[in-house]
Design a protein around this motif. Structure first.
Motif, PDB file in Angstrom:
ATOM      1  N   SER A  61       0.828  -1.206   0.000  1.00 28.28           N
ATOM      2  CA  SER A  61       0.000   0.000   0.000  1.00 28.28           C
ATOM      3  C   SER A  61       0.862   1.255   0.000  1.00 28.28           C
ATOM      4  O   SER A  61       0.431   2.321  -0.447  1.00 28.28           O
ATOM      5  N   TYR A  64       1.149   2.785  -3.401  1.00 28.76           N
ATOM      6  CA  TYR A  64       0.025   3.610  -3.834  1.00 28.76           C
ATOM      7  C   TYR A  64      -0.044   4.922  -3.055  1.00 28.76           C
ATOM      8  O   TYR A  64      -0.346   5.970  -3.608  1.00 28.76           O
ATOM      9  N   VAL A 150      -7.461   3.498   1.807  1.00 27.01           N
ATOM     10  CA  VAL A 150      -7.930   3.139   0.464  1.00 27.01           C
ATOM     11  C   VAL A 150      -9.434   2.891   0.466  1.00 27.01           C
ATOM     12  O   VAL A 150     -10.176   3.432  -0.367  1.00 27.01           O
ATOM     13  N   PHE A 313      -4.941   8.950  -5.002  1.00 29.32           N
ATOM     14  CA  PHE A 313      -6.349   8.582  -4.956  1.00 29.32           C
ATOM     15  C   PHE A 313      -7.268   9.793  -5.090  1.00 29.32           C
ATOM     16  O   PHE A 313      -8.408   9.665  -5.537  1.00 29.32           O
ATOM     17  N   GLY A 329      -9.125   0.715  -6.352  1.00 26.32           N
ATOM     18  CA  GLY A 329      -9.189   0.487  -4.910  1.00 26.32           C
ATOM     19  C   GLY A 329      -8.901  -0.953  -4.535  1.00 26.32           C
ATOM     20  O   GLY A 329      -8.219  -1.228  -3.543  1.00 26.32           O
ATOM     21  N   GLY A 332      -5.210  -1.475  -4.710  1.00 24.41           N
ATOM     22  CA  GLY A 332      -4.572  -0.875  -3.539  1.00 24.41           C
ATOM     23  C   GLY A 332      -4.828  -1.666  -2.274  1.00 24.41           C
ATOM     24  O   GLY A 332      -3.936  -1.839  -1.446  1.00 24.41           O
TER      25      GLY A 332
END
Length: 490
Positions: A61, A64, A150, A313, A329, A332
């Motif tokens: 994660s 991201y 996320v 995001f 999503g 992620g």
């Protein structure tokens, strides 16, 4: 819940259920009572499963959230991620097969097993297990936190962070306790497929939507934000060339003995699988350029973010249709779940083998004890995320530098027969103290040098000094002499 949120959350829920199902399906035809099957995939994973498993551990994660956030805040320093991973795969081409042969010959499961066997010291193995747990727990909490961010973001705020944390815990525990390392590898197939597809889509879609293409975006960046494109970047003068070089080098070497990396090594069917994987993996890391570039794009689209980790995001949710937001999503979320599962499994195996299952009376129950610890360590990280979110996050600064101090104990000791238990312990303690002192006093980096590297220098110096004072005469069977002498086997 509005329509967009319902679509996005529905896609997320469907894929998370699929992930749990994949993990459980990986058990078919396997010996469920065998600890090696659970902890290292029966030492039988081929190139595809090893690739997706180890890719899952490097693409978390943080890729991201953190990569885009660092790019948004600082710019060029974030490229240390790509630098250290490239170094790690190059060094791992040599180190992976050595550790595979050593562990396979002696029926070992993790770095604490390697330490205990090399020094014939269960106590030193237990100490390494405790230290590794301290340094890995923050990573578990960070993955839980990342998952919460996320899920909350792609649900357009209809799902709270707390519910997102709970979903991360439940989904991960649902398959890892039963399926082990093989289950993580199977889920990684789904995860990496989605990562590749969604990042390629985002890489094209976002620059076109906001700037008319990647070229105009880069032109604007060069013209208006040139300080983001050179070291030390924008905002922190300490992140200069010396920091970049020392951090990239240290993290790259440490990656090869990182507990989850070693779990991947030991799960391979042969050392040849590891060599081929080391050649392929650098190409996969090219995908890291996507969140880095989107973090730079966010400077113009959403300036002044209070939480820079949301940079990528924010662009995705603002510009893309709900179904595509849901797919991004999912990628992620799975990038949180897969590495978190392996972190918990590694800690569980270390405690099940080196601490709770070390006594002859408890040795027959090592797998059950390992599974119990896997559940408990996830629960502890979840509780800290709710009760004191900053406690473990603060420790995460120490994590990589602290794990760097295991290099002499886990790797160098296999090649140097004179290293004694007392030398290894003294060096390890010295290195950890130096790193903790530098980090906690705000001196990381110290004159641009990564604190972990300074700790490692002290660690090795103390180790060498004690070894020359009281050298050991380690039997050849406890060394990796054969593995180094015949590197082409397998």
């Amino acid at each position: 819940m509005n329509t967009d949120a319902a679509i996005s959350v529905g896609i997320l829920a469907a894929f998370l259920l699929a992930a749990v199902a994949l993990g459980l399906l990986s058990l078919r035809g396997r010996d469920r009572a065998n600890l090696a099957e659970w902890s290292v995939g029966g030492r039988s994973l081929g190139i595809v499963l090893i690739f997706v498993l180890m890719a899952g551990e490097t693409y978390t994660s943080f890729s991201y959230l953190g990569a885009a956030g660092w790019s948004y805040d600082y710019g060029m320093p974030v490229f240390y991620l790509i630098a250290y991973l490239a170094i790690g795969f190059a060094v791992g081409y040599l180190v992976g097969p050595i550790l595979w042969h050593y562990a396979h010959r002696n029926h070992l499961h993790n770095i604490t097993d390697i330490t205990s066997h090399r020094f014939d010291s269960p106590l030193l193995g237990a100490v390494v297990a405790v230290l590794t747990t301290v340094f890995l727990l923050p990573y578990i909490q960070l993955q839980i936190t990342g998952m919460g961010v996320v899920v909350s973001t792609i649900s357009y705020g209809t799902i709270s962070l707390g519910v997102g944390y709970l979903i991360a815990f439940v989904v991960t525990e649902a398959f890892i306790i039963l399926s082990g390392l093989r289950g993580s590898a199977w889920v990684s197939i789904l995860k990496d497929s989605l990562v590749i597809i969604t990042l390629l889509i985002v890489f094209v879609y976002v620059p076109v939507h906001y700037f008319g293409g990647l070229g105009p975006m880069l032109d604007r960046l060069v013209t208006e934000r040139p300080e983001w494109l050179v070291l030390p970047g924008q905002g922190d003068e300490s992140l200069g060339l010396m920091w970049f070089a020392t951090t990239g080098l240290l993290n790259g070497v440490v990656y090869t003995i990182f507990p989850t990396t070693v779990a991947g090594y030991l799960g391979a069917r042969s050392p040849g699988v590891l060599r081929r994987n080391a050649l392929i993996m650098p190409f996969y890391q090219v995908l890291l350029f996507v969140p880095i570039l989107l973090g730079l794009a966010a400077i113009f689209v959403v300036p002044g973010l209070t939480n820079s980790n949301l940079a990528m995001f924010e662009l995705v949710v603002d510009s893309m249709p709900a179904w595509l937001v849901g797919l991004v999503g999912v990628a992620g979320a799975l990038s949180s779940i897969v590495p978190m599962a392996v972190f918990m499994l590694v800690i569980g195996t270390m405690w099940g083998r080196s601490i709770l299952g070390a006594h002859p009376r408890t040795a027959p129950r090592q797998k059950q004890l390992s599974q119990l610890v896997t559940f408990l360590v996830g629960l502890v990280a979840l509780l800290f995320t709710f009760i004191s979110p900053s406690t473990l996050v603060q420790l995460s600064v120490l994590s990589y530098q602290g794990l760097a101090q295991l290099l002499p104990v886990v790797l160098l000791s296999l090649l140097w027969k004179r290293m004694s238990t007392s030398a290894a312990a003294a060096g390890l303690a010295s290195g950890v103290v130096v790193v903790a002192a530098l980090v906690l006093t705000g001196n990381d980096p110290w004159y641009g040098i990564n604190a972990g590297l300074l700790g490692l220098v002290v660690n090795v110096a103390v180790n060498v000094a004690v070894t020359f004072w009281r050298p050991a005469d380690t039997p050849p069977e406890r060394l990796a002499v054969e593995e180094v002498a015949a590197p082409g086997r397998g």
